[in-house]
Scaffold this motif. Structure first.
Motif, PDB file in Angstrom:
ATOM      1  N   ASP A   1       0.807  -1.212   0.000  1.00 58.90           N
ATOM      2  CA  ASP A   1       0.000   0.000   0.000  1.00 58.90           C
ATOM      3  C   ASP A   1       0.842   1.263   0.000  1.00 58.90           C
ATOM      4  N   ARG A   2       2.132   1.158   0.395  1.00 58.88           N
ATOM      5  CA  ARG A   2       2.987   2.341   0.363  1.00 58.88           C
ATOM      6  C   ARG A   2       3.271   2.764  -1.076  1.00 58.88           C
ATOM      7  N   ARG A   3       3.460   1.797  -1.951  1.00 58.36           N
ATOM      8  CA  ARG A   3       3.646   2.098  -3.363  1.00 58.36           C
ATOM      9  C   ARG A   3       2.943   1.008  -4.145  1.00 58.36           C
ATOM     10  N   ALA A   4       1.661   1.201  -4.342  1.00 49.47           N
ATOM     11  CA  ALA A   4       0.831   0.139  -4.892  1.00 49.47           C
ATOM     12  C   ALA A   4       0.802   0.197  -6.414  1.00 49.47           C
ATOM     13  N   ILE A   5       0.626  -0.958  -7.006  1.00 48.95           N
ATOM     14  CA  ILE A   5       0.364  -1.065  -8.436  1.00 48.95           C
ATOM     15  C   ILE A   5      -1.075  -1.543  -8.594  1.00 48.95           C
ATOM     16  N   VAL A   6      -1.872  -0.760  -9.287  1.00 48.80           N
ATOM     17  CA  VAL A   6      -3.255  -1.132  -9.550  1.00 48.80           C
ATOM     18  C   VAL A   6      -3.373  -1.450 -11.034  1.00 48.80           C
ATOM     19  N   ARG A   7      -3.794  -2.671 -11.321  1.00 48.67           N
ATOM     20  CA  ARG A   7      -3.870  -3.138 -12.708  1.00 48.67           C
ATOM     21  C   ARG A   7      -5.312  -3.045 -13.194  1.00 48.67           C
TER      22      ARG A   7
ATOM     23  N   ASP B   1       0.893   3.397  -8.634  1.00 48.57           N
ATOM     24  CA  ASP B   1       1.262   3.186 -10.036  1.00 48.57           C
ATOM     25  C   ASP B   1       0.133   2.416 -10.715  1.00 48.57           C
ATOM     26  N   VAL B   2      -0.158   2.771 -11.953  1.00 46.77           N
ATOM     27  CA  VAL B   2      -1.242   2.111 -12.688  1.00 46.77           C
ATOM     28  C   VAL B   2      -0.676   1.360 -13.880  1.00 46.77           C
ATOM     29  N   ALA B   3      -1.052   0.100 -14.005  1.00 46.29           N
ATOM     30  CA  ALA B   3      -0.766  -0.691 -15.198  1.00 46.29           C
ATOM     31  C   ALA B   3      -2.070  -0.767 -15.984  1.00 46.29           C
ATOM     32  N   LEU B   4      -2.138  -0.040 -17.094  1.00 49.44           N
ATOM     33  CA  LEU B   4      -3.388   0.103 -17.836  1.00 49.44           C
ATOM     34  C   LEU B   4      -3.393  -0.820 -19.050  1.00 49.44           C
ATOM     35  N   HIS B   5      -4.408  -1.658 -19.124  1.00 47.52           N
ATOM     36  CA  HIS B   5      -4.607  -2.582 -20.237  1.00 47.52           C
ATOM     37  C   HIS B   5      -5.828  -2.093 -21.012  1.00 47.52           C
TER      38      HIS B   5
ATOM     39  N   GLY C   1      -6.246 -12.965 -11.099  1.00 50.01           N
ATOM     40  CA  GLY C   1      -5.267 -12.047 -10.533  1.00 50.01           C
ATOM     41  C   GLY C   1      -4.527 -11.188 -11.532  1.00 50.01           C
ATOM     42  N   ASP C   2      -4.828 -11.315 -12.842  1.00 49.09           N
ATOM     43  CA  ASP C   2      -4.122 -10.496 -13.828  1.00 49.09           C
ATOM     44  C   ASP C   2      -4.504  -9.024 -13.709  1.00 49.09           C
ATOM     45  N   TYR C   3      -5.759  -8.760 -13.324  1.00 44.07           N
ATOM     46  CA  TYR C   3      -6.233  -7.385 -13.199  1.00 44.07           C
ATOM     47  C   TYR C   3      -6.973  -7.213 -11.881  1.00 44.07           C
ATOM     48  N   ASP C   4      -6.921  -5.975 -11.351  1.00 40.80           N
ATOM     49  CA  ASP C   4      -7.621  -5.648 -10.120  1.00 40.80           C
ATOM     50  C   ASP C   4      -9.002  -5.071 -10.403  1.00 40.80           C
ATOM     51  N   LEU C   5      -9.107  -4.317 -11.489  1.00 38.55           N
ATOM     52  CA  LEU C   5     -10.359  -3.680 -11.877  1.00 38.55           C
ATOM     53  C   LEU C   5     -10.539  -3.815 -13.382  1.00 38.55           C
ATOM     54  N   ALA C   6     -11.786  -3.813 -13.816  1.00 36.20           N
ATOM     55  CA  ALA C   6     -12.067  -3.807 -15.255  1.00 36.20           C
ATOM     56  C   ALA C   6     -13.256  -2.894 -15.509  1.00 36.20           C
ATOM     57  N   ILE C   7     -13.191  -2.136 -16.601  1.00 36.60           N
ATOM     58  CA  ILE C   7     -14.301  -1.287 -17.017  1.00 36.60           C
ATOM     59  C   ILE C   7     -14.776  -1.814 -18.363  1.00 36.60           C
ATOM     60  N   ARG C   8     -16.040  -2.194 -18.408  1.00 38.23           N
ATOM     61  CA  ARG C   8     -16.582  -2.869 -19.581  1.00 38.23           C
ATOM     62  C   ARG C   8     -17.970  -2.341 -19.923  1.00 38.23           C
TER      63      ARG C   8
ATOM     64  N   LEU D   1     -16.013  -3.376 -12.747  1.00 36.44           N
ATOM     65  CA  LEU D   1     -15.976  -4.717 -12.177  1.00 36.44           C
ATOM     66  C   LEU D   1     -14.775  -4.814 -11.241  1.00 36.44           C
ATOM     67  N   GLU D   2     -15.001  -5.360 -10.040  1.00 32.63           N
ATOM     68  CA  GLU D   2     -13.944  -5.519  -9.052  1.00 32.63           C
ATOM     69  C   GLU D   2     -13.760  -6.990  -8.721  1.00 32.63           C
ATOM     70  N   ARG D   3     -12.590  -7.307  -8.208  1.00 27.71           N
ATOM     71  CA  ARG D   3     -12.317  -8.671  -7.776  1.00 27.71           C
ATOM     72  C   ARG D   3     -13.272  -9.018  -6.627  1.00 27.71           C
ATOM     73  N   PRO D   4     -13.920 -10.184  -6.673  1.00 25.16           N
ATOM     74  CA  PRO D   4     -14.926 -10.512  -5.661  1.00 25.16           C
ATOM     75  C   PRO D   4     -14.307 -10.914  -4.322  1.00 25.16           C
ATOM     76  N   ASN D   5     -15.182 -11.073  -3.359  1.00 21.98           N
ATOM     77  CA  ASN D   5     -14.829 -11.609  -2.035  1.00 21.98           C
ATOM     78  C   ASN D   5     -13.903 -10.711  -1.233  1.00 21.98           C
ATOM     79  N   GLY D   6     -13.947  -9.403  -1.501  1.00 22.68           N
ATOM     80  CA  GLY D   6     -13.190  -8.470  -0.692  1.00 22.68           C
ATOM     81  C   GLY D   6     -11.695  -8.686  -0.700  1.00 22.68           C
ATOM     82  N   ARG D   7     -11.138  -9.171  -1.813  1.00 20.78           N
ATOM     83  CA  ARG D   7      -9.701  -9.463  -1.862  1.00 20.78           C
ATOM     84  C   ARG D   7      -8.882  -8.327  -2.474  1.00 20.78           C
ATOM     85  N   SER D   8      -9.465  -7.150  -2.584  1.00 22.49           N
ATOM     86  CA  SER D   8      -8.750  -6.024  -3.166  1.00 22.49           C
ATOM     87  C   SER D   8      -7.940  -5.295  -2.098  1.00 22.49           C
ATOM     88  N   SER D   9      -6.795  -4.765  -2.506  1.00 25.00           N
ATOM     89  CA  SER D   9      -5.968  -3.982  -1.593  1.00 25.00           C
ATOM     90  C   SER D   9      -6.644  -2.643  -1.318  1.00 25.00           C
TER      91      SER D   9
END
Length: 298
Positions: free
Chosen positions: A91-97, A124-128, A139-146, A273-281
């Motif tokens: 969380d100090r220097r997070a990467i959000v995919r 930091d953002v890794a944008l696909h 686990g490849d992505y943390d969030l998706a917009i569709r 869309l978010e990863r289910p089951n509360g597993r997001s940082s």
């Protein structure tokens, strides 16, 4: 064999903890994602390292020995402490995919990059950029917009209300509407091919002309698989686009595009869309909340 005093590897500790918790070698293997034989080997190696029997096995059943039960308390505490420490570091220097629709990335997100950077200097953002189907479970992505059909209620809506389709053109490129007229008589029509929603490309334009009582039944023009590129074409003055309002709200507000006529219900809705089951940082949760708040205020 003398007992080693350096800490055992965490993969041995995780195997032991999972077997003790699930009371099954096979379920522990499935949880960790390794073979059952690998679980057995890890626990055997841990017992050899400690020179202590942790599990008592008999007739396919097992139970913790007294030493195993005592050791488990420490193992679980250590693993939990390591997970918390890893979370703090991440969380100090997070990467959000994030996997994002091309049209959304071009029309909505790109103009907000500076704002995002100022609000999240520690992220930091890794944008696909793609409209391909993705799984957040792997686990490849943390969030998706569709884009989803309007009747599909999965995900969280990225608009304040149900989005609508509006006809837009660059200023001065359209005429005023009236019965039996065509506001875009001198302009090519630009359409989203709507392939992701299973709809004909020109169906929306025909509906728009009927609704606005205009003399035209469009069947041809330029059909785009990327609504963002279609908006770019309209901005350049190349034609009139029928597009979701959420993609052009900024351009209308700044006067780069003008909206003509009445709107149509949108066949699709943009969702987060978010990863289910509360597993997001915590970082992912913060970014997700910003996406929703910012899109709802557009």
């Amino acid at each position: 064999m003398p007992v080693r005093h350096d800490p055992p590897p965490t993969h041995m500790l995780q195997a032991f903890s999972s077997v003790a918790k699930l009371k099954s070698f096979s379920r522990a293997a499935a949880e960790i994602g390794v073979s059952q034989s690998a679980i057995s080997q890890r626990i055997a190696a841990l017992e050899a390292r400690l020179d202590t029997r942790l599990l008592h096995r008999e007739n396919g059943q097992f139970e913790l020995t007294a030493e195993g039960a005592a050791y488990l308390e420490t193992v679980d505490a250590v693993l939990d402490a390591l997970r918390r420490a890893a979370s703090r570091v991440a969380d100090r220097r997070a990467i959000v995919r994030i996997s994002v629709l091309p049209s959304f990335a071009r029309c909505w997100l790109a103009p907000r990059f500076v704002m995002f950077a100022s609000l999240f200097p520690d992220v930091d953002v890794a944008l696909h950029v793609s409209d391909d189907k993705v799984s957040l479970e792997d686990g490849d992505y943390d969030l998706a917009i569709r884009l989803r059909p309007s009747a599909d209620r999965s995900g969280e809506s990225m608009t304040k209300d149900d989005d609508v389709m509006i006809a837009v053109a660059a200023p001065g490129r359209s005429t005023s509407t009236s019965t039996a007229s065509d506001p875009f008589a001198d302009l090519p029509l630009l359409a989203d091919d709507c392939g992701r929603l299973g709809l004909p490309a020109w169906g929306a334009w025909r509906s728009w002309y009927r609704l606005n009582r205009c003399d035209r039944s469009p069947t041809r023009g330029f059909a785009f698989s990327d609504a963002g590129l279609m908006v770019d074409a309209a901005l350049s003055g190349a034609g009139a686009a029928l597009v979701r309002r959420s993609l052009v709200a900024d351009s209308i507000k700044t006067g780069k595009l003008v909206s003509v006529g009445s709107s149509l219900p949108s066949p699709g809705r943009t969702v987060l869309l978010e990863r289910p089951n509360g597993r997001s940082s915590k970082a992912v949760q913060r970014v997700a909340r910003w996406f929703l708040d910012a899109s709802h205020s557009t």
